[in-house]
Design an enzyme around this catalytic site. Sequence first.
Site, PDB file in Angstrom:
ATOM      1  N   GLN A   1      92.336  60.411 -24.491  1.00 43.94           N
ATOM      2  CA  GLN A   1      93.567  59.264 -24.428  1.00 43.94           C
ATOM      3  C   GLN A   1      94.893  60.093 -24.640  1.00 43.94           C
ATOM      4  O   GLN A   1      94.811  61.064 -25.609  1.00 43.94           O
ATOM      5  CB  GLN A   1      93.264  58.205 -25.170  1.00 43.94           C
ATOM      6  CG  GLN A   1      94.383  57.240 -25.360  1.00 43.94           C
ATOM      7  CD  GLN A   1      94.413  56.612 -24.013  1.00 43.94           C
ATOM      8  OE1 GLN A   1      95.028  57.245 -23.217  1.00 43.94           O
ATOM      9  NE2 GLN A   1      94.119  55.224 -23.891  1.00 43.94           N
TER      10      GLN A   1
ATOM     11  N   HIS B   1      88.984  54.095 -30.282  1.00 42.39           N
ATOM     12  CA  HIS B   1      89.180  53.004 -29.189  1.00 42.39           C
ATOM     13  C   HIS B   1      89.404  51.770 -29.812  1.00 42.39           C
ATOM     14  O   HIS B   1      89.113  51.270 -30.827  1.00 42.39           O
ATOM     15  CB  HIS B   1      87.841  53.098 -28.259  1.00 42.39           C
ATOM     16  CG  HIS B   1      87.924  52.062 -27.190  1.00 42.39           C
ATOM     17  ND1 HIS B   1      87.868  50.735 -27.232  1.00 42.39           N
ATOM     18  CD2 HIS B   1      88.115  52.394 -25.916  1.00 42.39           C
ATOM     19  CE1 HIS B   1      87.992  50.139 -25.984  1.00 42.39           C
ATOM     20  NE2 HIS B   1      88.316  51.197 -25.143  1.00 42.39           N
TER      21      HIS B   1
ATOM     22  N   GLU C   1      97.134  64.515 -13.222  1.00 39.23           N
ATOM     23  CA  GLU C   1      96.457  63.296 -12.646  1.00 39.23           C
ATOM     24  C   GLU C   1      97.288  62.539 -11.686  1.00 39.23           C
ATOM     25  O   GLU C   1      98.365  62.559 -11.857  1.00 39.23           O
ATOM     26  CB  GLU C   1      96.077  62.349 -13.882  1.00 39.23           C
ATOM     27  CG  GLU C   1      95.476  61.262 -13.597  1.00 39.23           C
ATOM     28  CD  GLU C   1      94.787  60.765 -14.917  1.00 39.23           C
ATOM     29  OE1 GLU C   1      93.779  61.097 -15.160  1.00 39.23           O
ATOM     30  OE2 GLU C   1      95.363  59.539 -15.096  1.00 39.23           O
TER      31      GLU C   1
ATOM     32  N   LYS D   1      77.043  59.357 -25.628  1.00 37.98           N
ATOM     33  CA  LYS D   1      77.702  59.601 -24.386  1.00 37.98           C
ATOM     34  C   LYS D   1      77.436  61.138 -23.746  1.00 37.98           C
ATOM     35  O   LYS D   1      77.039  61.107 -22.753  1.00 37.98           O
ATOM     36  CB  LYS D   1      79.094  59.086 -24.425  1.00 37.98           C
ATOM     37  CG  LYS D   1      79.857  58.875 -22.878  1.00 37.98           C
ATOM     38  CD  LYS D   1      80.911  57.976 -22.829  1.00 37.98           C
ATOM     39  CE  LYS D   1      82.007  58.426 -23.597  1.00 37.98           C
ATOM     40  NZ  LYS D   1      83.142  57.435 -23.458  1.00 37.98           N
TER      41      LYS D   1
ATOM     42  N   ALA E   1      91.537  49.622 -12.010  1.00 36.93           N
ATOM     43  CA  ALA E   1      90.734  48.507 -12.609  1.00 36.93           C
ATOM     44  C   ALA E   1      89.880  47.765 -11.718  1.00 36.93           C
ATOM     45  O   ALA E   1      90.550  47.177 -10.885  1.00 36.93           O
ATOM     46  CB  ALA E   1      91.698  47.755 -13.577  1.00 36.93           C
TER      47      ALA E   1
HETATM   48  P1  FAD Z   1      83.061  53.455 -23.446  1.00 35.97           P
HETATM   49  O1  FAD Z   1      82.727  55.017 -23.797  1.00 35.97           O
HETATM   50  O2  FAD Z   1      81.896  52.548 -23.237  1.00 35.97           O
HETATM   51  O3  FAD Z   1      83.443  52.872 -24.898  1.00 35.97           O
HETATM   52  C1  FAD Z   1      84.234  51.752 -25.180  1.00 35.97           C
HETATM   53  C2  FAD Z   1      83.800  50.972 -26.388  1.00 35.97           C
HETATM   54  O4  FAD Z   1      82.600  50.704 -26.584  1.00 35.97           O
HETATM   55  C3  FAD Z   1      84.267  52.131 -27.701  1.00 35.97           C
HETATM   56  O5  FAD Z   1      84.803  51.327 -28.699  1.00 35.97           O
HETATM   57  C4  FAD Z   1      83.003  52.588 -27.894  1.00 35.97           C
HETATM   58  O6  FAD Z   1      82.975  53.072 -29.438  1.00 35.97           O
HETATM   59  C5  FAD Z   1      82.131  51.438 -27.746  1.00 35.97           C
HETATM   60  N1  FAD Z   1      80.711  51.974 -27.394  1.00 35.97           N
HETATM   61  C6  FAD Z   1      80.205  52.904 -26.421  1.00 35.97           C
HETATM   62  N2  FAD Z   1      78.906  52.915 -26.428  1.00 35.97           N
HETATM   63  C7  FAD Z   1      78.535  52.075 -27.187  1.00 35.97           C
HETATM   64  C8  FAD Z   1      76.940  51.448 -27.421  1.00 35.97           C
HETATM   65  N3  FAD Z   1      76.063  52.292 -26.801  1.00 35.97           N
HETATM   66  N4  FAD Z   1      77.010  50.265 -28.130  1.00 35.97           N
HETATM   67  C9  FAD Z   1      78.030  49.750 -28.627  1.00 35.97           C
HETATM   68  N5  FAD Z   1      79.510  50.055 -28.526  1.00 35.97           N
HETATM   69  C10 FAD Z   1      79.539  51.258 -27.828  1.00 35.97           C
HETATM   70  N6  FAD Z   1      90.258  52.936 -16.860  1.00 35.97           N
HETATM   71  C11 FAD Z   1      90.323  52.663 -15.233  1.00 35.97           C
HETATM   72  O7  FAD Z   1      90.144  51.299 -15.277  1.00 35.97           O
HETATM   73  N7  FAD Z   1      90.389  53.681 -14.593  1.00 35.97           N
HETATM   74  C12 FAD Z   1      90.307  55.108 -14.842  1.00 35.97           C
HETATM   75  O8  FAD Z   1      90.448  55.775 -14.000  1.00 35.97           O
HETATM   76  C13 FAD Z   1      90.438  55.260 -16.164  1.00 35.97           C
HETATM   77  N8  FAD Z   1      90.873  56.719 -16.544  1.00 35.97           N
HETATM   78  C14 FAD Z   1      90.657  57.126 -17.848  1.00 35.97           C
HETATM   79  C15 FAD Z   1      90.733  58.268 -18.280  1.00 35.97           C
HETATM   80  C16 FAD Z   1      90.932  58.694 -19.516  1.00 35.97           C
HETATM   81  C17 FAD Z   1      90.885  60.140 -20.147  1.00 35.97           C
HETATM   82  C18 FAD Z   1      90.777  57.576 -20.582  1.00 35.97           C
HETATM   83  C19 FAD Z   1      90.756  58.115 -22.199  1.00 35.97           C
HETATM   84  C20 FAD Z   1      90.887  56.313 -20.231  1.00 35.97           C
HETATM   85  C21 FAD Z   1      90.781  55.912 -18.690  1.00 35.97           C
HETATM   86  N9  FAD Z   1      90.516  54.451 -18.450  1.00 35.97           N
HETATM   87  C22 FAD Z   1      90.545  54.185 -17.211  1.00 35.97           C
HETATM   88  C23 FAD Z   1      90.641  53.580 -19.456  1.00 35.97           C
HETATM   89  C24 FAD Z   1      89.131  53.271 -19.896  1.00 35.97           C
HETATM   90  O9  FAD Z   1      88.493  52.617 -18.829  1.00 35.97           O
HETATM   91  C25 FAD Z   1      89.172  52.338 -20.878  1.00 35.97           C
HETATM   92  O10 FAD Z   1      89.926  53.030 -22.116  1.00 35.97           O
HETATM   93  C26 FAD Z   1      87.925  51.436 -21.281  1.00 35.97           C
HETATM   94  O11 FAD Z   1      88.447  50.632 -22.361  1.00 35.97           O
HETATM   95  C27 FAD Z   1      86.827  52.282 -22.294  1.00 35.97           C
HETATM   96  O12 FAD Z   1      86.313  53.190 -21.511  1.00 35.97           O
HETATM   97  P2  FAD Z   1      85.274  54.483 -21.980  1.00 35.97           P
HETATM   98  O13 FAD Z   1      84.578  55.047 -20.703  1.00 35.97           O
HETATM   99  O14 FAD Z   1      85.744  54.942 -22.938  1.00 35.97           O
HETATM  100  O15 FAD Z   1      83.997  53.272 -22.591  1.00 35.97           O
END
Ligand code: FAD
Length: 293
Positions: free
Chosen positions: A178, A151, A17, A167, A51
């Site tokens: 993560q 998370h 990455e 998802k 971000a």
């Molecule tokens: P989601 O899948 O939306 O999940 C976030 C939270 O919401 C979780 O607690 C989940 O259980 C909950 N949730 C999900 N769907 C629902 C629903 N329908 N109703 C209620 N609750 C729900 N950040 C950046 O800014 N740029 C990047 O390039 C980046 N790359 C990343 C790559 C990886 C492999 C990882 C693990 C993280 C990365 N992040 C990045 C960080 C990420 O944006 C954060 O961890 C963010 O807080 C959650 O993103 P997510 O896509 O997992 O969110």
Amino acid sequence: MKLTEIFAKHTYSLSFEVFPPKTDSVYADVQTATEQIARLRPAFMSVTYGAGGGTSKYTLRIAEGIKKSCGVESLAHLTCVSSTKETVKERIADFKAAGIENVMALRGDIPQDRINEDRSAWAYRHAVELVRELKASGDFCIGGACYPEVHPESNNQKEDIRYLKEKVDAGCAFLTTQMFFDNNLLYNYLYKIREAGITVPVIAGIMPITSAKQVERALKLSGSFMPRRFLSLVDTFGNDPSAMKQAGIAYATDQIIDLYANGIANVHVYSMNKPDVAESIQSNLSAIIGKNA
Ligand code: FAD
């Protein structure tokens, strides 16, 4: 090429990455580091999305360069929570026009000053909404993030896995984890998500910790559990930069070998724009990844 096709071709895959620069002035440095990492011929390279989307143009430019100039497949990240529908549509159209085939669909962290806002009017609240939008707008191979240690915003793991399933059902063809420092956490998590019916490939995300300063940052970012074995390594070598770097690379290598040996075929290294770290890890694994079909 779609990452799912790449995973199918590899017995063991290793990928790296990079993150985009924040300003034009350091763009050339990031580009040089990216090209050096690409010369290692990893299975693919991912490019994170700053971000709030402030550096989105760089994400696209670097991901396009990796694919077209370096001849390595790329995975472009995209976040949605701080964006409007129009902006996300534009980004997706830009990805398509640039020939990007693989997109990591992320929610992004909620900015500190918006945490207490009423979210009902937000254009995006969860990554699943972006996955649906990507799925509807092209033939992308879509990835999603997952959290072996839950998370930080989730009430519990069961709920986290239930939303993860949603998802995946919306269109994620693979998941990337993560960072974690204890492989048993991943093995246990995999058992639970497979039981929940999630069958897509899970790519293990490994962060080589090469300086004591990085430990604090990694903890803040991920809240990951740090095993005693890892902490004593930091205690012993933390004040000696070259020894800490060597020990951190050895720890990450050891984690990856254990993952491969336990059936985790695809490992993604958070190489933090450090070609020397990527190269050391790759070289430590050369005979293993050389066995690819
Ligand atoms: P989601 O899948 O939306 O999940 C976030 C939270 O919401 C979780 O607690 C989940 O259980 C909950 N949730 C999900 N769907 C629902 C629903 N329908 N109703 C209620 N609750 C729900 N950040 C950046 O800014 N740029 C990047 O390039 C980046 N790359 C990343 C790559 C990886 C492999 C990882 C693990 C993280 C990365 N992040 C990045 C960080 C990420 O944006 C954060 O961890 C963010 O807080 C959650 O993103 P997510 O896509 O997992 O969110």
